[in-house]
Design an enzyme around this catalytic site. Structure first.
Site, PDB file in Angstrom:
ATOM      1  CB  SER A 433      59.660   4.940  15.103  1.00  0.00           C
ATOM      2  OG  SER A 433      60.535   5.915  15.453  1.00  0.00           O
ATOM      3  CG  HIS A 454      55.145   4.874  17.176  1.00  0.00           C
ATOM      4  ND1 HIS A 454      54.901   4.505  15.884  1.00  0.00           N
ATOM      5  CD2 HIS A 454      56.232   5.678  17.120  1.00  0.00           C
ATOM      6  CE1 HIS A 454      55.810   5.062  15.092  1.00  0.00           C
ATOM      7  NE2 HIS A 454      56.620   5.769  15.822  1.00  0.00           N
ATOM      8  CD  GLU A 466      51.628   2.493  14.827  1.00  0.00           C
ATOM      9  OE1 GLU A 466      51.241   1.727  13.940  1.00  0.00           O
ATOM     10  OE2 GLU A 466      52.829   2.830  14.959  1.00  0.00           O
ATOM     11  CG  ASN A 504      57.080   4.175  11.032  1.00  0.00           C
ATOM     12  OD1 ASN A 504      56.528   5.110  10.464  1.00  0.00           O
ATOM     13  ND2 ASN A 504      57.788   4.326  12.131  1.00  0.00           N
TER      14      ASN A 504
HETATM   15  P1  NAD Z   1      66.197  13.218  19.615  1.00  0.00           P
HETATM   16  O1  NAD Z   1      67.565  12.800  19.338  1.00  0.00           O
HETATM   17  O2  NAD Z   1      65.695  14.501  19.024  1.00  0.00           O
HETATM   18  O3  NAD Z   1      65.999  13.336  21.185  1.00  0.00           O
HETATM   19  C1  NAD Z   1      66.532  12.461  22.130  1.00  0.00           C
HETATM   20  C2  NAD Z   1      66.773  13.249  23.409  1.00  0.00           C
HETATM   21  O4  NAD Z   1      67.117  12.340  24.430  1.00  0.00           O
HETATM   22  C3  NAD Z   1      67.915  14.257  23.276  1.00  0.00           C
HETATM   23  O5  NAD Z   1      67.470  15.535  23.686  1.00  0.00           O
HETATM   24  C4  NAD Z   1      68.981  13.699  24.216  1.00  0.00           C
HETATM   25  O6  NAD Z   1      69.747  14.725  24.840  1.00  0.00           O
HETATM   26  C5  NAD Z   1      68.143  12.948  25.225  1.00  0.00           C
HETATM   27  N1  NAD Z   1      68.863  11.914  25.971  1.00  0.00           N
HETATM   28  C6  NAD Z   1      69.883  11.121  25.591  1.00  0.00           C
HETATM   29  N2  NAD Z   1      70.191  10.259  26.583  1.00  0.00           N
HETATM   30  C7  NAD Z   1      69.355  10.519  27.617  1.00  0.00           C
HETATM   31  C8  NAD Z   1      69.205   9.970  28.935  1.00  0.00           C
HETATM   32  N3  NAD Z   1      69.953   8.984  29.367  1.00  0.00           N
HETATM   33  N4  NAD Z   1      68.238  10.509  29.724  1.00  0.00           N
HETATM   34  C9  NAD Z   1      67.461  11.523  29.299  1.00  0.00           C
HETATM   35  N5  NAD Z   1      67.569  12.063  28.064  1.00  0.00           N
HETATM   36  C10 NAD Z   1      68.501  11.564  27.236  1.00  0.00           C
HETATM   37  O7  NAD Z   1      65.268  12.016  19.202  1.00  0.00           O
HETATM   38  P2  NAD Z   1      63.747  12.033  18.743  1.00  0.00           P
HETATM   39  O8  NAD Z   1      63.662  12.235  17.296  1.00  0.00           O
HETATM   40  O9  NAD Z   1      62.983  12.923  19.660  1.00  0.00           O
HETATM   41  O10 NAD Z   1      63.345  10.525  19.006  1.00  0.00           O
HETATM   42  C11 NAD Z   1      63.100  10.043  20.296  1.00  0.00           C
HETATM   43  C12 NAD Z   1      62.397   8.711  20.201  1.00  0.00           C
HETATM   44  O11 NAD Z   1      61.160   8.890  19.525  1.00  0.00           O
HETATM   45  C13 NAD Z   1      63.149   7.662  19.423  1.00  0.00           C
HETATM   46  O12 NAD Z   1      62.955   6.421  20.026  1.00  0.00           O
HETATM   47  C14 NAD Z   1      62.518   7.704  18.045  1.00  0.00           C
HETATM   48  O13 NAD Z   1      62.561   6.474  17.371  1.00  0.00           O
HETATM   49  C15 NAD Z   1      61.095   8.016  18.399  1.00  0.00           C
HETATM   50  N6  NAD Z   1      60.315   8.689  17.359  1.00  0.00           N
HETATM   51  C16 NAD Z   1      60.860   9.687  16.609  1.00  0.00           C
HETATM   52  C17 NAD Z   1      60.080  10.320  15.653  1.00  0.00           C
HETATM   53  C18 NAD Z   1      60.626  11.470  14.839  1.00  0.00           C
HETATM   54  O14 NAD Z   1      60.010  11.838  13.835  1.00  0.00           O
HETATM   55  N7  NAD Z   1      61.712  12.095  15.238  1.00  0.00           N
HETATM   56  C19 NAD Z   1      58.753   9.922  15.445  1.00  0.00           C
HETATM   57  C20 NAD Z   1      58.219   8.919  16.247  1.00  0.00           C
HETATM   58  C21 NAD Z   1      59.013   8.311  17.190  1.00  0.00           C
END
Ligand code: NAD
Length: 694
Positions: A433, A454, A466, A504
């Protein structure tokens, strides 16, 4: 499906109708079967789904005239479209129609349904899939409704700033408990098979293969119409309706204030006044519908409907992504993977943490339940969703979606690993994001097939995606991703690889301004109320708590670092909260206390224009910057993205539509004033003075 029925639906058994010079354009087919039952089948020739247009109704009228003269044993009305019965009125024809034209069109249309209702043989609507709006009103004019495969009934006109206009306000309260009928019309909610039966909308719920037996039972008089009970009779009294109407208005005011959403109140008014007189109600319904059609609210909601449709139809090519692999089963990865599996694709998911993969399966079950999937559909969706800790699925995936933690060095490692394992021609899309794609291009397997998808949280509720492209992403990759999004029933908007992309980038100044206001001592409830009164679905302070204050801080810091012009100072309070571990909803406490569910800010009485403008204008100004810089292609796309990702007051038609209504010069002048009083972050973007933008 029963072979004979299939023939009726496909038309082969209805040559009789065609040979006898079927009226109109052939949207309807008619034939009489060996049991003497007339089958009138709707199959719009010019569309993949049935909608009820003027032409469809005129043709129906001609058929009914003939059917009335011949009088079959019974008349069945059903749809030949696999997707459902009928989706509603033809909005294109209604949009922009003046009140007089609308009234005369509706009066004629009512005449057709009255003719159907008046036929002296039993009339039966057989409904599969959705029967919505005018489609449901058509079914309501029949004596019986049989619900088969995944039938649902609803009158969602309030979502377009209207109420039912084809007799629904008269017939639904006559069929079921009037307050339940009003509730359905006021909320626009649908009743699925079982609920439709419980409410008394569907007389029978059967499998397609038992349809003939069901029709036989109706003909033999074995299906009794349920009586509506005492309550229904009580509402024949004006005093009972008045009492109920007062309560309905109070409830409606909580959900949708009259100043912004006049339709529910118009509906309550006509029911209160004419609820015991069908003819008067019919007249009032027509006049009120025609009036509402002229309101800004309805025009803007119809605009939002068209914007949604444009995004839904944005795909140029058919979708060629069969297998998807998702990296990371955290909050986002789990949602994304579950949603894609639910939409029919095979998805493998890898995560270092096996518990995350287990939680993902549980989450997928919940999403299926929310989407009214039955046990079989849920099992199939879960079968398609495969935990894959070692990431074997990467090698056969057409698309890999990366949803790992928002840490640049971790993402770079994940991309480098994927580059070794992805098959030629596959696309890599990150869900980041706040990071720029251009910073990772060198780690990606193929520059031209590296992009962003996104998604927003929760994916199953927020339809926008997006589709982010950087300088080297090929047009083919972008088109494939757009097609993929529409195939999984999400709405794609193409955006450029700039800080915060569009949503965002536009939302952050609004959220930060709200937090700065708290810093200045303005009560958070007052700030949230100002946004709610403007028409946002929730206040910015509540939203920040929902998103997570740590995520807000991350995005704000990353935007502040990468933008030339400051969006706002990062409020000290935000850092303090995060440092204290008060992350918002997920930790039970942020600006609000979430320990016992959702806090509803106490509405604050006095909201000055200054407060509302301080919140909303920075969002508008950021949209303007995104348009000027080409982050998003058009004002319509910016409006659509903000409505479908953030719920931006849909009755205002989106931020740029609101700016147009208020006048670009007025927006420019107001921003200048705010900049003088509150600082350079309000400096108006050059867009407002640019003739192209007007
Ligand atoms: P999160 O921390 O909940 O999840 C990340 C996951 O990735 C974890 O379960 C972790 O164990 C796993 N992980 C770590 N290293 C890894 C690897 N090498 N291989 C496989 N898995 C691995 O994060 P999130 O909130 O789900 O965010 C994930 C992405 O989505 C980020 O880039 C974030 O910017 C984006 N995003 C988040 C939101 C939100 O509201 N949380 C919204 C839109 C986009």
């Amino acid at each position: 499906m029963d072979g004979a029925l299939a023939e009726y639906l496909s038309g082969s058994a209805l040559e009789l109708g065609a040979a006898r010079d079927a009226p109109g354009d052939g949207h309807w087919r008619y034939g009489v079967d060996e049991d003497g039952i007339g089958w009138l089948v709707l199959d719009r020739t010019d569309a993949s789904a049935n909608t009820i247009s003027d032409a469809v109704l005129r043709e129906l009228d001609a058929h009914l005239e003939r059917i009335g003269a011949e009088l079959p044993e019974a008349l069945v009305i059903r749809s030949a479209k696999p997707g459902g019965f009928a989706m509603g009125a033809d909005i294109d024809a209604l949009a922009g129609m003046d009140a007089e034209a609308a009234e005369s069109l509706l009066t004629e249309a009512h005449g057709v349904l009255d003719r159907l209702e008046g036929l002296s043989c039993p009339t039966i609507a057989v409904v599969h899939g959705p029967a919505l709006g005018a489609g449901f009103e058509l079914a309501l004019a029949c004596d019986y409704r049989i619900a088969i495969d995944a039938a649902s009934f609803g009158l969602p006109e309030v979502r377009l700033g209207l109420h039912p206009g084809l007799g629904g306000t008269v017939r639904l309260p006559q069929l079921i408990e009037p307050t339940a009928a009003m509730q359905m019309m006021l909320t626009g909610s649908s009743a699925h098979t079982k609920k439709a039966h419980d409410l008394g909308i569907a007389d029978l719920v059967v499998k397609e293969r038992h349809l003939r037996a069901a029709l036989g039972a109706i003909r033999k008089g074995e299906v009794e119409k349920r009586s509506r009970g005492l309550m229904a009779r009580a509402f024949a009294l004006a005093s009972a309706r008045s009492l109920a109407a007062t309560r309905m208005r109070r409830e409606a005011e909580k959900a949708a204030p009259k100043v912004h959403y006049p339709a529910p109140y118009a509906l309550i008014d006509i029911w209160e006044k004419h609820g015991n007189d069908g003819q008067a109600m019919q007249k009032a319904e027509i006049a009120s519908f025609a009036r509402l059609l002229q309101s800004d609210t309805s025009r803007n909601l119809i605009r939002a409907f068209f914007l949604r449709r444009t995004l839904k139809n944005a795909a140029r090519d058919s979708d060629d992504i069969a297998r998807v692999h998702v990296v990371g089963a955290g909050i986002m990865g789990a949602e994304i993977a579950a949603w894609i599996a639910l939409q029919g694709k095979r998805v493998t998911v890898s995560d270092l943490d096996e518990d995350a993969l287990g939680a993902m399966i549980r989450r997928a079950g919940d999403i299926c339940k929310d989407a009214h999937k039955d046990a079989l559909e849920t099992r199939d969706a879960l079968d398609r969703l495969m935990p894959d800790p070692a990431g074997y699925g990467v090698a056969s995936a057409d698309l890999v979606i990366e949803a790992g933690p928002e840490k640049p060095e971790l993402k770079a490692e994940i991309f480098a690993d994927l580059a070794k394992r992805m098959k030629p021609g596959a696309i890599l899309a990150t869900n980041t994001s706040s990071l720029l794609l251009s910073d990772f291009v060198d780690h990606a397997p193929a520059k031209t097939r590296f992009a962003g998808l996104h998604f927003f949280n929760p994916v199953s509720k927020v339809p926008l995606v997006e589709v982010v492209t950087h300088d080297k992403t090929s047009a083919e990759t972008r088109n494939r991703l757009v097609s993929f999004c529409t195939a999984i029933d999400r709405l794609p908007v193409a955006v450029a690889d700039r800080p915060g992309f569009l949503v965002n980038r536009a939302l952050m100044p609004y959220l930060l301004e709200a937090l700065l206001l708290i810093d200045e001592g303005v009560p958070k409830e007052r700030i949230d109320t100002a946004a709610l009164k403007f028409g946002m679905p929730m206040g910015p302070v509540t939203l920040a708590d929902q998103v997570g204050l740590d995520i807000c801080l991350d995005v704000a810091e990353s935007l502040t670092k990468s933008l030339d012009t400051p969006i706002a100072e990062i409020p000290a309070l935000l850092r303090e909260k995060v440092e204290a571990g008060h992350m918002g909803r997920k930790s039970g406490r942020g600006f609000y206390d979430w320990s016992d569910g959702t806090p509803r800010p106490e509405p604050s009485a006095k909201i000055g224009d200054d407060l509302t403008d301080r919140l909303i204008l920075p969002l508008l100004n950021a949209c303007a910057t995104c348009l000027r810089e080409g982050t998003v292609g058009s004002a319509d796309e910016a409006d659509a993205a903000m409505i479908f990702a953030t719920g931006f007051a849909p009755f205002r038609g989106g931020p740029m539509n609101y700016a147009r209504a208020r006048g670009h010069d007025a927006i420019h002048a107001r921003l200048e004033e705010l900049a003088k009083t509150h600082g350079a972050r309000f400096k108006p973007d050059a867009f407002w003075r640019d003739a192209k933008g007007k």
